[in-house]
Design a protein around this motif. Structure first.
Motif, PDB file in Angstrom:
ATOM      1  N   ALA A   1       0.841  -1.201   0.000  1.00  0.00           N
ATOM      2  CA  ALA A   1       0.000   0.000   0.000  1.00  0.00           C
ATOM      3  C   ALA A   1       0.881   1.258   0.000  1.00  0.00           C
ATOM      4  O   ALA A   1       0.542   2.261  -0.628  1.00  0.00           O
ATOM      5  N   GLU A   2       2.022   1.178   0.679  1.00  0.00           N
ATOM      6  CA  GLU A   2       2.941   2.335   0.727  1.00  0.00           C
ATOM      7  C   GLU A   2       3.556   2.592  -0.646  1.00  0.00           C
ATOM      8  O   GLU A   2       3.716   3.745  -1.058  1.00  0.00           O
ATOM      9  N   ASP A   3       3.933   1.502  -1.355  1.00  0.00           N
ATOM     10  CA  ASP A   3       4.465   1.649  -2.716  1.00  0.00           C
ATOM     11  C   ASP A   3       3.451   2.372  -3.600  1.00  0.00           C
ATOM     12  O   ASP A   3       3.806   3.264  -4.369  1.00  0.00           O
ATOM     13  N   VAL A   4       2.198   1.939  -3.509  1.00  0.00           N
ATOM     14  CA  VAL A   4       1.156   2.514  -4.354  1.00  0.00           C
ATOM     15  C   VAL A   4       1.001   4.001  -4.033  1.00  0.00           C
ATOM     16  O   VAL A   4       0.914   4.842  -4.938  1.00  0.00           O
TER      17      VAL A   4
ATOM     18  N   ARG B   1       1.671   7.191  -6.486  1.00  0.00           N
ATOM     19  CA  ARG B   1       0.627   8.195  -6.653  1.00  0.00           C
ATOM     20  C   ARG B   1       1.226   9.599  -6.482  1.00  0.00           C
ATOM     21  O   ARG B   1       0.955  10.505  -7.255  1.00  0.00           O
ATOM     22  N   THR B   2       2.070   9.743  -5.457  1.00  0.00           N
ATOM     23  CA  THR B   2       2.681  11.033  -5.142  1.00  0.00           C
ATOM     24  C   THR B   2       3.648  11.480  -6.241  1.00  0.00           C
ATOM     25  O   THR B   2       3.771  12.665  -6.531  1.00  0.00           O
ATOM     26  N   VAL B   3       4.322  10.516  -6.871  1.00  0.00           N
ATOM     27  CA  VAL B   3       5.265  10.838  -7.957  1.00  0.00           C
ATOM     28  C   VAL B   3       4.510  11.265  -9.220  1.00  0.00           C
ATOM     29  O   VAL B   3       4.850  12.261  -9.860  1.00  0.00           O
ATOM     30  N   TYR B   4       3.473  10.482  -9.586  1.00  0.00           N
ATOM     31  CA  TYR B   4       2.863  10.673 -10.904  1.00  0.00           C
ATOM     32  C   TYR B   4       1.708  11.663 -10.970  1.00  0.00           C
ATOM     33  O   TYR B   4       1.452  12.231 -12.019  1.00  0.00           O
ATOM     34  N   ARG B   5       0.991  11.858  -9.849  1.00  0.00           N
ATOM     35  CA  ARG B   5      -0.161  12.764  -9.930  1.00  0.00           C
ATOM     36  C   ARG B   5       0.251  14.176 -10.355  1.00  0.00           C
ATOM     37  O   ARG B   5      -0.390  14.749 -11.254  1.00  0.00           O
TER      38      ARG B   5
ATOM     39  N   ARG C   1      -4.307  -2.527 -13.250  1.00  0.00           N
ATOM     40  CA  ARG C   1      -3.522  -3.294 -12.301  1.00  0.00           C
ATOM     41  C   ARG C   1      -4.203  -3.320 -10.946  1.00  0.00           C
ATOM     42  O   ARG C   1      -4.969  -2.428 -10.602  1.00  0.00           O
ATOM     43  N   PHE C   2      -3.942  -4.332 -10.214  1.00  0.00           N
ATOM     44  CA  PHE C   2      -4.415  -4.377  -8.838  1.00  0.00           C
ATOM     45  C   PHE C   2      -3.350  -5.069  -8.009  1.00  0.00           C
ATOM     46  O   PHE C   2      -2.445  -5.716  -8.548  1.00  0.00           O
TER      47      PHE C   2
ATOM     48  N   MET D   1      -5.582  -0.040  -9.417  1.00  0.00           N
ATOM     49  CA  MET D   1      -4.764   0.959 -10.107  1.00  0.00           C
ATOM     50  C   MET D   1      -5.204   1.116 -11.569  1.00  0.00           C
ATOM     51  O   MET D   1      -4.439   0.811 -12.478  1.00  0.00           O
ATOM     52  N   PRO D   2      -6.410   1.638 -11.799  1.00  0.00           N
ATOM     53  CA  PRO D   2      -6.848   1.841 -13.184  1.00  0.00           C
ATOM     54  C   PRO D   2      -6.295   3.183 -13.662  1.00  0.00           C
ATOM     55  O   PRO D   2      -7.022   4.046 -14.142  1.00  0.00           O
TER      56      PRO D   2
END
Lengths: 215, 215
Positions: free
Chosen positions: A11-14, A18-22, A71-72, A79-80
């Motif tokens: 969950a932390e990786d995800v 999120r923080t990098v790509y958003r 992905r999930f 992760m859509p």
């Protein structure tokens, strides 16, 4: 059969991804709007293009062979992120943030600007159809059993102005593998477009062996 | 009433603007794809974002107050350049280049990549609906008399793969202010999605005083 991807991520990786790509995706959304509305001269356009091409080369230095996919994770994170309507990493997505209410219905509040224009100052009718297809599909799809659109009918009550909008959808009834859903898009004055659709649980998702929720 | 814009531009001016802006829009389309598919690390993402923000600032140094609108010239040039489906200046448009055939039907050959994904490897059902709404509207609208979508029904025969696709539409019949049109999207194996719609000539376009073709 659709090829959903199981990612070995915590969950932390995800959350880190999120923080990098958003912020990147949001920067590209801003650029899309600027590209449509700019009135700078040819030299400035060429300068901007050089910067854009440099950014593209940086991003392409390591990339997926194909599209992002859906992905999930083993932890149940969805992760859509490449999705055309809701994708965190897809700059063409407004994006819609679809919420579920207490009654099982879904809704989204969002803003559509210059990139979604059809008639002057108004939302392209096709964009309205796209968003309704998505939220009707979302309400018709419980997490454990994805459904794909069978048929959707979209009725335009009046032109939808660009700006702040609201969409909502609910399930009308379910008959076996078919779920009937209905929804609207509205501005501050009320509904502008309404839709109803039949969503079908695909054959492969009826297989008992598929125990993980793929979307 | 929709506010179409009459531009005081010669055919040469329009062609010059096309030459300036088309490469910019194409560069942004390439960036959108790279944004979705990139696997570079956080530092490289930050570097790309800096370049993108610089390009956006350059483009925004002089810009329209609102969306692009739909413009036309006294010479009959159409400039629906902000349009979400066909816009020359809209990076979210694939764009569709809609051609008219000898029989009055329309068609388009195009490619959809990562930005148009819904189910893994496949076109978002809402994107298919959007494109069909557009080409059905196009075939239903003679140049002198624009029509807006009344109702459209989209039927999904099977998932549409990302890649090279074809769309076509024709008029079924016309009854007064209503035109009935139908069309399909197809891959190399045949139709994947079909649609039928009713398109309506808006009240303001029935006014005899409107002699210039606004779209």
């Amino acid at each position: 059969m659709l090829d959903f991807t199981l990612e070995d991520l915590s969950a932390e990786d995800v959350e880190r991804l999120r923080t990098v790509y958003r912020p990147l995706t949001e920067a590209v959304r801003d650029l899309i709007d600027a590209t449509i509305r700019s009135e700078v001269d040819a030299d400035a356009v060429a300068e901007a293009k050089t910067q854009i091409d440099a950014a593209t080369a940086t991003l392409r230095s390591r990339q997926l062979d194909g599209p992002f996919g859906v992905r999930f994770t083993a932890h149940g994170d969805r992760m859509p992120w490449g999705n055309a309507v809701i994708g965190l990493r897809n700059p063409i997505a407004p994006p819609l943030s679809v919420q579920r209410d207490e009654t099982g219905g879904v809704f989204a509040d969002f803003e559509l600007g210059a990139p979604y224009e059809g008639p002057p100052g108004h939302v392209h009718g096709g964009v309205a159809a796209m968003l309704l297809d998505h939220i009707l599909g979302e309400v018709a799809s419980p997490a454990t059993s994805p459904r794909l659109t069978g048929t959707i009918t979209v009725r335009y009550l009046r032109p939808t102005p660009l700006g702040r909008l609201h969409a909502e959808a609910g399930i009308v009834r379910t008959e076996g593998v078919k779920t009937f859903a209905a929804g609207i898009i509205a501005d501050a004055q009320g509904p502008t477009v309404e839709a109803e659709g039949v969503f079908i649980r695909p054959k492969w998702a009826r297989d008992e062996q598929l125990t993980d929720p793929p979307v």
